[in-house]
Design a protein around this motif. Structure first.
Motif, PDB file in Angstrom:
ATOM      1  N   MET A   1      10.797  39.409  -5.371  1.00  0.00           N
ATOM      2  CA  MET A   1      11.629  40.407  -4.714  1.00  0.00           C
ATOM      3  C   MET A   1      11.242  40.523  -3.242  1.00  0.00           C
ATOM      4  SD  MET A   1      13.963  42.771  -4.681  1.00  0.00           S
ATOM      5  CE  MET A   1      14.314  42.897  -6.436  1.00  0.00           C
ATOM      6  N   ARG A   2      12.221  40.391  -2.363  1.00  0.00           N
ATOM      7  CA  ARG A   2      11.975  40.533  -0.936  1.00  0.00           C
ATOM      8  C   ARG A   2      12.610  41.828  -0.456  1.00  0.00           C
ATOM      9  NH1 ARG A   2      14.185  36.558   3.922  1.00  0.00           N
ATOM     10  NH2 ARG A   2      13.223  37.699   5.647  1.00  0.00           N
ATOM     11  N   THR A   3      11.868  42.596   0.311  1.00  0.00           N
ATOM     12  CA  THR A   3      12.407  43.830   0.875  1.00  0.00           C
ATOM     13  C   THR A   3      12.298  43.776   2.392  1.00  0.00           C
ATOM     14  OG1 THR A   3      10.289  45.021   0.805  1.00  0.00           O
ATOM     15  CG2 THR A   3      11.679  45.116  -1.170  1.00  0.00           C
ATOM     16  N   THR A   4      13.356  44.200   3.065  1.00  0.00           N
ATOM     17  CA  THR A   4      13.395  44.229   4.520  1.00  0.00           C
ATOM     18  C   THR A   4      13.791  45.631   4.967  1.00  0.00           C
ATOM     19  OG1 THR A   4      14.136  41.924   4.545  1.00  0.00           O
ATOM     20  CG2 THR A   4      14.374  43.163   6.588  1.00  0.00           C
ATOM     21  N   THR A   5      13.082  46.161   5.954  1.00  0.00           N
ATOM     22  CA  THR A   5      13.340  47.509   6.445  1.00  0.00           C
ATOM     23  C   THR A   5      13.892  47.457   7.856  1.00  0.00           C
ATOM     24  OG1 THR A   5      11.548  48.401   5.097  1.00  0.00           O
ATOM     25  CG2 THR A   5      12.326  49.762   6.909  1.00  0.00           C
ATOM     26  N   VAL A   6      15.005  48.178   8.090  1.00  0.00           N
ATOM     27  CA  VAL A   6      15.647  48.212   9.400  1.00  0.00           C
ATOM     28  C   VAL A   6      15.866  49.670   9.781  1.00  0.00           C
ATOM     29  CG1 VAL A   6      17.656  47.533  10.763  1.00  0.00           C
ATOM     30  CG2 VAL A   6      16.810  46.029   8.958  1.00  0.00           C
ATOM     31  N   ARG A   7      15.447  50.038  10.982  1.00  0.00           N
ATOM     32  CA  ARG A   7      15.618  51.406  11.463  1.00  0.00           C
ATOM     33  C   ARG A   7      16.804  51.477  12.412  1.00  0.00           C
ATOM     34  NH1 ARG A   7      10.708  50.079  10.353  1.00  0.00           N
ATOM     35  NH2 ARG A   7       9.445  51.534   9.123  1.00  0.00           N
ATOM     36  N   ASP A   8      17.646  52.497  12.211  1.00  0.00           N
ATOM     37  CA  ASP A   8      18.862  52.667  13.007  1.00  0.00           C
ATOM     38  C   ASP A   8      18.720  53.920  13.857  1.00  0.00           C
ATOM     39  OD1 ASP A   8      21.354  52.960  14.080  1.00  0.00           O
ATOM     40  OD2 ASP A   8      22.444  53.039  12.189  1.00  0.00           O
ATOM     41  N   SER A   9      18.502  53.733  15.166  1.00  0.00           N
ATOM     42  CA  SER A   9      18.298  54.879  16.044  1.00  0.00           C
ATOM     43  C   SER A   9      19.573  55.665  16.284  1.00  0.00           C
ATOM     44  CB  SER A   9      17.721  54.417  17.386  1.00  0.00           C
ATOM     45  OG  SER A   9      18.604  53.520  18.035  1.00  0.00           O
ATOM     46  N   GLU A  10      20.726  55.077  16.007  1.00  0.00           N
ATOM     47  CA  GLU A  10      21.983  55.787  16.222  1.00  0.00           C
ATOM     48  C   GLU A  10      22.232  56.827  15.137  1.00  0.00           C
ATOM     49  OE1 GLU A  10      23.961  55.635  18.843  1.00  0.00           O
ATOM     50  OE2 GLU A  10      22.554  54.210  19.728  1.00  0.00           O
ATOM     51  N   SER A  11      21.898  56.501  13.893  1.00  0.00           N
ATOM     52  CA  SER A  11      22.142  57.437  12.787  1.00  0.00           C
ATOM     53  C   SER A  11      20.885  58.164  12.339  1.00  0.00           C
ATOM     54  CB  SER A  11      22.720  56.681  11.582  1.00  0.00           C
ATOM     55  OG  SER A  11      21.761  55.793  11.036  1.00  0.00           O
ATOM     56  N   GLY A  12      19.720  57.687  12.776  1.00  0.00           N
ATOM     57  CA  GLY A  12      18.471  58.288  12.331  1.00  0.00           C
ATOM     58  C   GLY A  12      18.075  57.864  10.932  1.00  0.00           C
ATOM     59  N   SER A  13      18.727  56.836  10.404  1.00  0.00           N
ATOM     60  CA  SER A  13      18.466  56.401   9.028  1.00  0.00           C
ATOM     61  C   SER A  13      17.585  55.157   9.009  1.00  0.00           C
ATOM     62  CB  SER A  13      19.788  56.099   8.315  1.00  0.00           C
ATOM     63  OG  SER A  13      20.448  55.002   8.932  1.00  0.00           O
ATOM     64  N   ILE A  14      17.042  54.886   7.825  1.00  0.00           N
ATOM     65  CA  ILE A  14      16.310  53.650   7.586  1.00  0.00           C
ATOM     66  C   ILE A  14      17.018  52.901   6.469  1.00  0.00           C
ATOM     67  CG2 ILE A  14      14.152  52.638   6.749  1.00  0.00           C
ATOM     68  CD1 ILE A  14      12.642  54.916   8.017  1.00  0.00           C
ATOM     69  N   THR A  15      17.269  51.622   6.668  1.00  0.00           N
ATOM     70  CA  THR A  15      17.898  50.795   5.634  1.00  0.00           C
ATOM     71  C   THR A  15      16.856  49.883   5.002  1.00  0.00           C
ATOM     72  OG1 THR A  15      20.058  50.802   6.719  1.00  0.00           O
ATOM     73  CG2 THR A  15      19.639  49.030   5.153  1.00  0.00           C
ATOM     74  N   VAL A  16      16.819  49.888   3.682  1.00  0.00           N
ATOM     75  CA  VAL A  16      15.961  48.983   2.923  1.00  0.00           C
ATOM     76  C   VAL A  16      16.869  47.959   2.248  1.00  0.00           C
ATOM     77  CG1 VAL A  16      14.306  48.753   1.043  1.00  0.00           C
ATOM     78  CG2 VAL A  16      14.227  50.762   2.530  1.00  0.00           C
ATOM     79  N   ARG A  17      16.706  46.698   2.576  1.00  0.00           N
ATOM     80  CA  ARG A  17      17.517  45.633   1.989  1.00  0.00           C
ATOM     81  C   ARG A  17      16.722  44.944   0.887  1.00  0.00           C
ATOM     82  NH1 ARG A  17      19.437  43.762   7.950  1.00  0.00           N
ATOM     83  NH2 ARG A  17      21.187  45.220   8.149  1.00  0.00           N
ATOM     84  N   LEU A  18      17.318  44.900  -0.295  1.00  0.00           N
ATOM     85  CA  LEU A  18      16.671  44.290  -1.451  1.00  0.00           C
ATOM     86  C   LEU A  18      17.288  42.926  -1.715  1.00  0.00           C
ATOM     87  CD1 LEU A  18      16.653  47.387  -3.849  1.00  0.00           C
ATOM     88  CD2 LEU A  18      14.892  46.693  -2.197  1.00  0.00           C
ATOM     89  N   SER A  19      16.445  41.929  -1.899  1.00  0.00           N
ATOM     90  CA  SER A  19      16.936  40.584  -2.145  1.00  0.00           C
ATOM     91  C   SER A  19      16.068  39.922  -3.201  1.00  0.00           C
ATOM     92  CB  SER A  19      16.906  39.764  -0.858  1.00  0.00           C
ATOM     93  OG  SER A  19      17.375  38.460  -1.078  1.00  0.00           O
ATOM     94  N   GLY A  20      16.686  39.622  -4.346  1.00  0.00           N
ATOM     95  CA  GLY A  20      15.932  38.981  -5.405  1.00  0.00           C
ATOM     96  C   GLY A  20      16.206  39.612  -6.752  1.00  0.00           C
ATOM     97  N   LEU A  21      15.355  39.311  -7.704  1.00  0.00           N
ATOM     98  CA  LEU A  21      15.540  39.733  -9.086  1.00  0.00           C
ATOM     99  C   LEU A  21      14.806  41.035  -9.353  1.00  0.00           C
ATOM    100  CD1 LEU A  21      16.657  38.942 -11.915  1.00  0.00           C
ATOM    101  CD2 LEU A  21      14.422  37.863 -12.327  1.00  0.00           C
TER     102      LEU A  21
END
Length: 248
Positions: A1-21
């Motif tokens: 399982m690969r996880t990637t974290t992206v921070r969005d300064s426009e919305s103040g949110s954090i996105t966690v992208r899940l890739s794998g089983l």
């Protein structure tokens, strides 16, 4: 399982992208990734399911558990989006704990509609802007009716802004966000040098001890091209059972 974290300064949110089983062996990785994002107390955590697969029915309880814990411990909403049709259908069974949207645009629209307590200001690296950072905190605490944390929040943002001005020598960004549990005060700058506390009596670095003393949690997060240093103040001003400091 690969996880990637992206921070969005426009919305103040954090996105966690899940890739794998998603399986029994990778469930802890998913829970840890969502929990780590929620621990920063962003406006919301968005979880991208477009790259997620599962090996058996019932594995999606992992997502429900992660969402429930983020809300109960940190007061942070978790919104899921995307994913295969069978995953979307199964998530309906967990609708008490899981908010699912068809795509990222819908999820972001939901964040903006029900998480209004978020302010951001970009400032230049001049000493006078420590005062501007305090004004932003004052504005937030007044608008959100948080007088009990106002003075401690001013202390935190003063120290964080001063460190950015002194060490980063570039524009910095102040973000103030409030979940149902915490007021989050954060400063993002372009320096890749992580903050380091020093022994009492040394001129520089004492601010981190002061921040730790007035906040419930604090930490520093590496990002591309810099870092975010942040602190959380419990809005009810009660001792937090978790205690300690969160770093990443």
């Amino acid at each position: 399982m690969r996880t990637t974290t992206v921070r969005d300064s426009e919305s103040g949110s954090i996105t966690v992208r899940l890739s794998g089983l998603l399986s029994r062996t990778t469930a802890s990785t998913v829970r840890a990734a969502v929990g780590k994002a929620a621990a920063e107390c962003p406006a919301a955590v968005l979880v991208d399911l477009s790259g997620l697969r599962r090996d058996a029915p019932g594995q999606l309880t992992t997502l429900a558990t992660a969402s429930y814990r983020a809300h109960e411990v940190w007061g942070v909403p978790v919104l899921f989006y995307g994913g295969a049709a069978d995953i979307a259908r199964e998530l309906v069974a967990y609708r008490s704990f899981v908010i699912h949207h068809a795509d990222r645009d819908q999820a972001l629209a939901a964040v903006r509609s029900y998480v209004p307590r978020w302010l951001r200001r970009r400032l230049g690296p001049v000493p006078a802007n420590a005062r501007a950072a305090r004004r932003l905190v004052d504005e937030a605490c007044t608008a959100w009716n948080l007088p009990a944390v106002r003075e401690d929040a001013r202390i935190v943002v003063t120290e964080l802004a001063a460190n950015a001005i002194l060490h980063a020598a570039s524009d910095f960004e102040v973000v103030v966000c409030c979940s149902s549990r915490y007021l989050r005060v954060a400063v993002q700058d372009a320096s890749t040098v992580m903050p380091r506390a020093v022994e009492p009596g040394i001129e520089h670095g004492r601010g981190l001890h002061l921040i730790a003393a007035v906040s419930t949690h604090s930490g520093a997060t590496r990002i591309r091209g810099g870092k975010i240093v942040w602190a959380l103040l419990a809005t009810d001003r009660q001792p937090n059972p978790l205690g300690g400091t969160v770093t990443s």
